[in-house]
Design a protein around this motif. Structure first.
Motif, mmCIF file in Angstrom:
data_model
loop_
_atom_site.group_PDB
_atom_site.id
_atom_site.type_symbol
_atom_site.label_atom_id
_atom_site.label_comp_id
_atom_site.label_asym_id
_atom_site.label_seq_id
_atom_site.Cartn_x
_atom_site.Cartn_y
_atom_site.Cartn_z
ATOM 1 N N GLY A 395 -21.631 -19.053 30.592
ATOM 2 C CA GLY A 395 -21.843 -17.689 31.054
ATOM 3 C C GLY A 395 -21.176 -16.624 30.201
ATOM 4 N N ARG A 396 -20.478 -17.003 29.145
ATOM 5 C CA ARG A 396 -19.803 -16.036 28.298
ATOM 6 C C ARG A 396 -20.598 -15.798 27.024
ATOM 7 N N ASP A 397 -20.712 -14.549 26.637
ATOM 8 C CA ASP A 397 -21.356 -14.202 25.374
ATOM 9 C C ASP A 397 -20.340 -14.325 24.244
ATOM 10 N N ARG A 398 -20.776 -14.943 23.159
ATOM 11 C CA ARG A 398 -19.856 -15.223 22.057
ATOM 12 C C ARG A 398 -19.280 -13.936 21.457
ATOM 13 N N ARG A 399 -20.114 -12.925 21.274
ATOM 14 C CA ARG A 399 -19.634 -11.662 20.685
ATOM 15 C C ARG A 399 -18.653 -10.951 21.612
ATOM 16 N N ASP A 400 -18.885 -11.059 22.921
ATOM 17 C CA ASP A 400 -17.933 -10.466 23.866
ATOM 18 C C ASP A 400 -16.561 -11.128 23.733
ATOM 19 N N MET A 401 -16.561 -12.445 23.570
ATOM 20 C CA MET A 401 -15.300 -13.174 23.427
ATOM 21 C C MET A 401 -14.600 -12.792 22.130
ATOM 22 N N VAL A 402 -15.383 -12.643 21.057
ATOM 23 C CA VAL A 402 -14.809 -12.224 19.773
ATOM 24 C C VAL A 402 -14.204 -10.828 19.896
ATOM 25 N N GLY A 403 -14.921 -9.927 20.554
ATOM 26 C CA GLY A 403 -14.414 -8.565 20.729
ATOM 27 C C GLY A 403 -13.112 -8.536 21.514
ATOM 28 N N GLU A 404 -13.025 -9.361 22.560
ATOM 29 C CA GLU A 404 -11.809 -9.402 23.379
ATOM 30 C C GLU A 404 -10.610 -9.886 22.578
ATOM 31 N N ILE A 405 -10.791 -10.968 21.811
ATOM 32 C CA ILE A 405 -9.649 -11.514 21.075
ATOM 33 C C ILE A 405 -9.267 -10.605 19.916
ATOM 34 N N MET A 406 -10.246 -9.910 19.299
ATOM 35 C CA MET A 406 -9.918 -8.955 18.245
ATOM 36 C C MET A 406 -9.046 -7.833 18.792
ATOM 37 N N ALA A 407 -9.415 -7.333 19.967
ATOM 38 C CA ALA A 407 -8.619 -6.273 20.577
ATOM 39 C C ALA A 407 -7.211 -6.773 20.907
ATOM 40 N N GLU A 408 -7.099 -8.037 21.335
ATOM 41 C CA GLU A 408 -5.783 -8.602 21.674
ATOM 42 C C GLU A 408 -4.849 -8.668 20.472
ATOM 43 N N VAL A 409 -5.394 -8.927 19.275
ATOM 44 C CA VAL A 409 -4.547 -9.032 18.092
ATOM 45 C C VAL A 409 -4.496 -7.718 17.307
ATOM 46 N N GLY A 410 -5.010 -6.640 17.905
ATOM 47 C CA GLY A 410 -4.860 -5.328 17.279
ATOM 48 C C GLY A 410 -5.917 -4.972 16.263
ATOM 49 N N LEU A 411 -7.109 -5.567 16.367
ATOM 50 C CA LEU A 411 -8.214 -5.233 15.470
ATOM 51 C C LEU A 411 -9.311 -4.520 16.245
#
Length: 532
Positions: A395-411
């Protein structure tokens, strides 16, 4: 007034791309006098390296330059290739930030060093070899003669950086441009290299343009400092004066940035994630037609360790001490002897197929982010690669997951469709961290994860790692030469020297009351600015 060795006036650099060009440098002016060391400091992406590379036109065809850069009175902007070749590597030498991308993986150290010496000095035969050995010894390579036949991948990150420094010094340049030259070096070798550069400056009248994010180094080595932010120099002045009385708010923020604090306590009932008993990694030395084993390189000798959920074990020691080799063995990426257990399961004798289901739970962030990121993949593809191998949450979109982790590491998630070369060194390191974090592993091995980061981003990453550890009970094996960061992150510390574990225990005990002379020397170099 004497003519400056380097005179930069109103330098502007933009990079052509689809749509609006990127303006990396926006009107920079400074001078370097003969025998002077000028440091350019600032956060990743501020334009430091672009300014340095502009001096001898090393930016590539996409760069558009304006302004003036004069070396010893000779204009470099718009100079023909013949004039630039005469200056590059002879009058002006570079030490680049990422040695693995600057050294040819197909050539031995001897061949790569000999190429420059033969071209510029005209030496041949035994004289070239003698000069190479002298250079390697000067930059702290042990058993230099035995290393001449080695290839770059056979050296540690710090050793590769020292080879780059030796190459830059080979022809006695008038101006040395050093772009983060001590990034991959442990504190004791860092002190030796800074002393070496200071000696060369004094004895040969060499000038230096020193690019760094490490303000401790700037205080030791620079005569004047230029502080860059967003492509502009916001403050410039003598080193002592700038450190004592910084005028610009940005300079004040840089000087105040330092990794401090302690990690959250480990839960008393926390399960053991990783443990080893008498791990040994020896590499055979083979000689002759029949490749007989005549000896061993003893990379790691009988290392025993335990890391629990929510706990960080900091592994410290000089370059070549076996830190990274030990980590690779823990991941079963190289062969070793002794017991290795992951979450209570002995994994020492599992084959690759049996190891694969465990890989999502044990991730690694390598020291050289550029070497571990594919230049042909976008950031989104790089970060999501592990999701393709190990599966995406239902149920998770891959790009959404990438966006979340990028924001977590300051990107900025909006940058996910760009390629690695479009990011600064510090940003590339954060991409590498995001790629490991997206799988939410139980164990994360961090091999110098903050080495390429400026101080302000380093503080952010330390806070991020603490938060993720507390939230997900992550176990970290944290390899670093930056003892201030190790202290801020680690519950336990293991000190290695030439493959041996010389001291191990609680972080407070190791830092406050080191028992061995070697550990005391490391602490003195890191916290007192000298080698004991």
């Amino acid at each position: 007034m004497t003519t400056p060795i380097l005179d930069v006036k109103d330098l502007r650099v933009a990079f052509r791309q689809e749509g609006t060009p990127t303006h990396a440098v926006k009107g920079v002016s400074f001078q370097v006098q003969k025998g002077e060391t000028v440091a350019i400091v600032g956060e990743s992406g501020s334009g430091k390296s672009v300014t340095a590379l502009s001096t001898v036109q090393l930016l590539g065809d996409s760069a558009v330059m304006a302004g003036s850069i004069k070396y010893a009175g000779e204009e470099m902007v718009g100079a023909d290739e013949r004039a630039l070749r005469r200056v590059r590597g002879n009058d002006i030498s570079f030490i680049f930030q990422e040695p693995m991308t600057s050294l040819n993986p197909l050539h031995t150290l001897e061949k790569q060093l000999a190429e420059s010496i033969e071209l510029h000095q005209g030496l041949r035969g035994p004289a070239v070899r003698a000069r190479i050995i002298e250079l390697l010894e000067r930059v702290g390579i042990r058993d230099a003669e035995s290393r001449l036949g080695s290839y770059p991948h056979q050296l540690s990150g710090g050793q590769r950086q020292r080879v780059m420094i030796a190459m830059a010094l080979a022809n006695g340049p008038e101006l040395l441009i050093a772009d983060e030259p001590t990034t991959a070096l442990d504190v004791t070798i860092q002190a030796q290299i800074l002393d070496l550069l200071a000696d060369l400056k004094r004895d040969e009248g060499m000038s230096m343009l020193f690019i760094t994010h490490d303000l401790t180094i700037v205080r030791k080595i620079a005569d004047r400092v230029c502080v860059m932010k967003d492509g502009l120099i916001v403050e410039i002045g003598p080193t002592a004066e700038l450190f004592a009385h910084p005028q610009h708010p940005y300079t004040q923020m840089l000087l105040a940035a330092e990794s401090t604090g302690v990690p959250s306590p480990v839960q008393p009932d926390a399960p053991v994630i990783l443990e080893t008993e008498q791990a040994r990694i020896w590499f055979p030395i083979q000689r002759g037609l029949l490749k007989r084993t005549v000896g061993y390189i003893k990379a790691v000798n009988d290392a025993t360790l335990t890391v629990r959920a929510g706990e960080t074990l900091g592994v410290v020691g000089e370059s070549g001490s076996g830190k990274t080799t030990l980590a690779l063995a823990m991941m079963r990426l190289i062969s070793s002897e002794g017991r290795i257990a992951f979450r209570g399961k002995d994994i020492q004798h599992l084959n690759q197929r049996q190891m694969r289901p465990l890989r999502s739970d044990m991730q690694i962030v390598f020291q050289d982010p550029y070497g571990s990121l594919s230049p042909r993949m976008t950031v989104a593809e790089i970060i999501a690669e592990g999701l393709g191998v190990h599966g995406v949450e239902p149920g998770r979109d891959r790009r959404d997951m990438v966006g979340e982790i990028m924001a977590e590491v300051g990107l900025d998630p909006a940058l996910m469709d760009r390629y690695p070369h479009e990011f600064s060194g510090g940003q590339r390191q954060r991409i590498a961290i995001a790629r490991a974090m997206i799988l939410r592993p139980k164990l994360l091995i961090l091999d110098e994860p903050t080495s390429a980061l400026d101080m302000t981003v380093q503080v952010q990453i330390v806070h991020l790692l603490r938060e993720l550890q507390q939230k997900y009970a992550l176990a970290y094996l944290f390899i670093s030469h930056d003892l201030k960061v190790v202290r801020a992150l680690s519950h336990k510390v293991m000190v290695m020297k030439q493959g041996d574990v010389v001291e191990a225990g609680d972080a407070d005990a190791i830092f406050d009351a080191p028992q061995t002379e070697y550990t005391r020397a490391l602490m003195a170099a890191a916290f007192e600015g000298k080698v004991a």
